[in-house]
Scaffold this active site. Structure first.
Site, PDB file in Angstrom:
ATOM      1  N   SER A  39       0.753  -1.216   0.070  1.00 46.09           N
ATOM      2  CA  SER A  39       0.081  -0.001  -0.098  1.00 46.09           C
ATOM      3  C   SER A  39       0.776   1.349   0.071  1.00 46.09           C
ATOM      4  CB  SER A  39      -1.000   0.098   1.260  1.00 46.09           C
ATOM      5  OG  SER A  39      -1.540   1.135   1.249  1.00 46.09           O
ATOM      6  N   TYR A  54      -2.831  -0.474  10.473  1.00 45.59           N
ATOM      7  CA  TYR A  54      -2.602  -0.924   9.042  1.00 45.59           C
ATOM      8  C   TYR A  54      -1.269  -0.278   8.645  1.00 45.59           C
ATOM      9  CZ  TYR A  54      -3.737  -1.269   4.031  1.00 45.59           C
ATOM     10  OH  TYR A  54      -3.652  -1.929   2.777  1.00 45.59           O
TER      11      TYR A  54
END
Length: 289
Positions: free
Chosen positions: A141, A154
């Site tokens: 990501s 995250y």
């Protein structure tokens, strides 16, 4: 699904997290191109839905080592014991301020996004070593490159994953096993819906100093349609996966979406205090949703 041109030499491919979004798109697209693809899901309902659509899918839960081993064993029966490409896609996001994250929330986030992912990968590496070839692609990501507020678990899981991948790439040099990272920004998927489930499970807004921020977060997580500028469809990530699968020399890193390119560049160009200001501005714009 896009990318319909078929290949002369199909690859044997395993993809995790195929129930929705990126994994589902990659599963359909690579299958349509003539590759022999097996996808994984955690729920029986998703398994049946994809099987009804003509895809080969097995149950595999990254939180359980025994289920990982069983799922991989079943997948290999569909792939004639060979895996040319592993696409590590399965992951979820745990929202919440860092100070509100319990041990259970952090452990759950890392069990899926990092530990389970790498346990599966380690088993696949042994298969690829026997084959003397293979390609492994991790879906990371932009939040493996930069940190945004209220995504601490995250962020940390993707930073950790990138550390493992960078190390693995060095350790596997000379083995003919190629390692690639894909780093998307905002992509159309069920990510927010899944994040909302984890938010409800682990975060207690009424007990938090961040309770006013959480009101905006809840609205954003439950909003339909894209909530961030420059959001792209899952096919944008699939295109990069296809390059890893089919190119003679896959890249080590693939950026996807304008925000990834922009934030990665600004991180290198700006002093930390200035870059923090940019990230806070992004966060404040989200809080106005």
């Amino acid at each position: 699904m896009q990318h319909m041109k078929k290949m002369a030499k199909p690859k044997h491919i395993l993809i995790t997290g195929c129930a929705t979004g990126i994994g589902r798109d990659a599963l359909f697209s690579l299958h349509a191109r003539g590759h022999r693809v097996v996808g994984t899901v955690r729920k029986s309902a998703d398994l049946r839905s994809l099987q009804d659509a003509g895809l080969t899918v097995v149950l595999l839960d990254l939180d359980d080592d025994k289920v990982i081993a069983a799922g991989l064993k079943t997948a290999l029966t569909h792939l004639d014991g060979r895996i040319d490409v592993l696409f590590n896609n399965a992951a979820y996001g745990q929202p919440g301020a860092v100070e509100d994250l319990s041990r259970a929330a952090l452990m759950a986030q890392f069990n899926t996004n990092v530990i389970g992912t790498q346990q599966l990968t380690n088993q696949v590496i042994q298969i690829m070593r026997r084959q003397a070839a293979g390609r492994i692609v991790y879906n990371s990501s932009v939040l493996g490159l930069v940190a945004l507020p209220y995504r601490g678990a995250y962020n940390a899981s993707k930073f950790a994953l990138e550390g493992l991948v960078d190390t693995l790439r060095l350790e596997l040099h000379g083995t003919n096993i190629a390692i690639s990272l894909i780093e998307p920004g905002p992509i159309t998927s069920a990510f927010r819906a899944n994040a909302m489930l984890q938010y409800k499970k682990h975060i207690f807004p009424e007990q938090s100093a961040h309770h006013s921020i959480y009101a905006a977060m809840e609205k954003r997580l439950t909003q339909s349609g894209p909530t961030a500028p420059f959001t792209l469809p899952a096919a944008a990530v699939t295109a990069k996966v296809i390059h890893v699968v089919e190119s003679r020399r896959p890249k080590l890193r693939y950026f996807v979406t304008f925000p990834t390119y922009l934030l990665a560049t600004l991180k290198w160009l700006l002093p930390t205090r200035c870059f923090d200001w940019v990230l806070r501005r992004i966060s404040r714009s989200e809080q106005r949703v």
